[in-house]
Design an enzyme around this catalytic site. Structure first.
Site, short mmCIF file in Angstrom:
data_model
loop_
_atom_site.label_atom_id
_atom_site.label_comp_id
_atom_site.label_asym_id
_atom_site.label_seq_id
_atom_site.Cartn_x
_atom_site.Cartn_y
_atom_site.Cartn_z
N ARG A 1 1.53 -2.52 -2.46
CA ARG A 1 2.44 -1.78 -1.48
C ARG A 1 2.98 -3.14 -0.75
NH1 ARG A 1 0.28 3.63 -0.03
NH2 ARG A 1 -1.25 4.08 -1.69
N SER B 1 -14.55 21.75 1.51
CA SER B 1 -13.20 20.83 1.77
C SER B 1 -12.28 21.16 0.62
CB SER B 1 -13.84 19.37 1.86
OG SER B 1 -12.63 18.66 1.84
N THR C 1 -1.19 16.09 15.20
CA THR C 1 -0.76 14.90 15.66
C THR C 1 0.41 14.80 16.44
OG1 THR C 1 0.01 12.63 14.39
CG2 THR C 1 0.84 14.62 13.60
N LYS D 1 4.21 12.56 14.21
CA LYS D 1 5.17 13.07 13.16
C LYS D 1 6.37 13.97 13.93
CE LYS D 1 2.06 12.67 9.35
NZ LYS D 1 0.96 11.89 9.95
#
Length: 406
Positions: A21, A136, A244, A247
């Site tokens: 990256r 999960s 959050t 965003k």
């Protein structure tokens, strides 16, 4: 022992797999979102950002900026410590109350990021319930996976959004053990929704708690921006709703909302909350203004959905490999990490379009993609330029060949 060689070898592995990256050095321009300037060795270049998680452009909203400037002038820059020492500002209290109201819960609790809110809350909740078993979804975010791992509890991973598989796991678990079902509302790489109602039905049937991550939905869906759980009228059936501020609300930070007793337990036991400096009041002031605005305004959400639909339709008409998505997220399949990075580089260098390649481990190998996040401020001209540029890149790199193979 050559320690540097150990780390160099690790980096070489990532580079050889085509998933190394590189950060793009950009500066967002106030009042000109989604445009930005890109700092390169050759100088500064104008670009259009197509991969921001500031989904509604609220990080540029005048109400948000004004609130932050007022807080800076009133309180200064920093929080001054952890919440337990001197870091509880009145704005923290107001924002927690506002978020609890947003999700129709008794209480809220702020964290420094959405990652920390997931990690700290899931690990702490499970530790406080002896014998807890966690269920999960297999595509849950890394922060949820880490929180579950840190809990040390037994876990079962169910196939993505698979209600029947989840029930089979619940049915096979001792009914006397505490249980927690953890899942997201909007999955950020595919853009699909969870079957929240069906998961809540199972939680009721098998006496389990539910933990819903709404980070890619808060501010975006529901009459007041409460997420998919608000849109579907399911807020009251969920034990914990996490979100959050980084965003749709345009700032940074994470939070949970739940019953007063669960929130108080997390506040009292979670190391990730107790031992970290609290969010700057400047950030909290901006987030508070953003949350309040999006509780009242429908404009941003309506225009945003139209922009996402328009982009998807134009991509399909152009024969590009747009992946199915029912949300505002628009993933376009490439299917190879090296080609994906090449496509991203060409778009940036030749067409001034900034979109990052999404590779493993964010998505499974062979499903590498470009992930576009149109905002209410992306114009028709920007969308047409993007689609036309993608057609050139797709033809040059013969990407449909890789996408079909994937």
């Amino acid at each position: 022992m050559d320690y540097n060689q150990i780390f160099s070898d690790s980096l070489n592995t990532v580079k050889e797999e085509g998933r190394y990256r590189v950060f793009t050095d950009i500066v967002r321009q106030r009042g000109n979102f989604p445009n930005a300037v890109w700092h390169t060795d050759e100088g500064v270049k104008d670009i259009t950002v197509w991969c921001s998680n500031d989904y509604l452009g609220m990080g540029q909203h005048p109400k948000v900026i004004d609130a932050m400037q007022q807080s800076l002038n009133l309180s200064g820059a920093g929080a001054g410590g952890t919440r337990n020492i001197s870091g509880t500002n009145h704005l923290h209290v107001l924002l927690e109350q506002e978020l609890a109201d947003l999700h129709n819960k008794e209480a809220g609790l702020l964290f420094t990021s959405g990652y920390i809110s997931n990690d700290a809350t899931l690990s702490t909740m499970a530790k406080l319930m002896p014998g807890c078993v966690i269920f999960s979804d297999e595509l849950n975010h890394a922060s949820m996976i880490e929180g579950i791992r840190h809990s040390g509890c037994k876990k079962h991973v169910f196939r993505h959004n698979d209600v029947e598989h989840l029930e089979s796991l619940l049915k096979a678990t001792d009914p006397n053990l505490p249980k927690l079902i953890a899942f997201e509302s909007v999955y950020s790489m595919d853009g699909d929704f969870a079957p929240i109602k069906e998961f809540c039905d199972l939680a009721d049937k098998y006496n389990a708690l539910t933990y819903l991550d709404e980070v890619h939905a808060v501010g975006m869906y529901g009459a007041r921006g409460g997420g998919i759980s608000e849109q579907e009228g399911l807020r009251d059936r969920l034990s914990v709703i996490e979100g959050t501020l980084g965003k749709a609300y345009g700032l940074m930070g994470g939070y949970i909302t739940s019953s007063s007793v669960i929130v108080d337990a997390i506040r009292s036991y979670a190391p990730g909350f107790i031992f970290t400096t609290s969010l700057s009041p400047v950030i909290v002031a901006g987030a508070l203004a953003s949350v309040r605005h999006l509780k009242e305004s429908q404009v941003e959400r309506h225009v945003h959905q139209e922009r996402a639909s328009s982009l998807k339709e134009k991509l399909r008409c152009a024969g590009l490999s747009v992946m199915p998505s029912v949300s505002h997220i628009v993933p376009v399949l490439v299917g190879d990490p090296v080609i994906c990075k090449q496509a991203s580089d060409i778009l940036l260098n030749e067409f001034k379009i900034y979109v990052q390649p999404i590779n493993y481990p964010t998505v499974p190998r062979g499903t590498e993609r470009l992930r576009f996040t149109p905002s209410p401020l992306h114009t028709d001209e920007m969308i047409d330029h993007l689609v036309n540029s993608l057609k050139v890149v797709w033809a040059r790199l013969d990407i449909n060949k890789f996408a079909k193979a994937a």
